[in-house]
Design a protein around this motif. Sequence first.
Motif, PDB file in Angstrom:
ATOM      1  N   TRP A 101       5.091  60.389 -83.944  1.00 15.41           N
ATOM      2  CA  TRP A 101       4.487  59.228 -84.597  1.00 15.41           C
ATOM      3  C   TRP A 101       5.561  58.323 -85.188  1.00 15.41           C
ATOM      4  O   TRP A 101       5.463  57.092 -85.107  1.00 15.41           O
TER       5      TRP A 101
ATOM      6  N   SER B 278       7.124  56.479 -82.288  1.00 14.81           N
ATOM      7  CA  SER B 278       6.178  55.496 -81.762  1.00 14.81           C
ATOM      8  C   SER B 278       6.084  54.287 -82.695  1.00 14.81           C
ATOM      9  O   SER B 278       6.023  53.139 -82.251  1.00 14.81           O
TER      10      SER B 278
ATOM     11  N   GLU C  17       9.135  52.128 -82.216  1.00  6.26           N
ATOM     12  CA  GLU C  17       9.036  51.381 -80.956  1.00  6.26           C
ATOM     13  C   GLU C  17       8.103  50.184 -81.110  1.00  6.26           C
ATOM     14  O   GLU C  17       8.397  49.088 -80.617  1.00  6.26           O
TER      15      GLU C  17
END
Length: 101
Positions: free
Chosen positions: A45, A48, A51
């Motif tokens: 997480w 992510s 990103e």
Amino acid sequence: MSSSSTNNSTSNQQQQQPGLISGHAQLAKGAIVGAVGSLTGSEAWTSSGQESKDAGISEMKAASENRDSSSQGYGKVEEIAGRATGCEGMEREGKESKNGS
């Protein structure tokens, strides 16, 4: 080309163009996902989230490059939103569009 095909083509082009609002939304999403990852200890997480934040920043930079803030800005609203969110670029472009209009 039919009217329907022309509208779809224009719609697709607009969806592919970078936008300041969608870039900020992507950045906010990334911050939330990253925070959840930090709180839960989930590297997936956290990664992510980073990103998403990076993608949002890239989109905002691209949108700013393609925009004439003196004629395509939101003025005072954009300036205040930039100040509130800590986004110096948004604040600057708001000032520029306010002064240009």
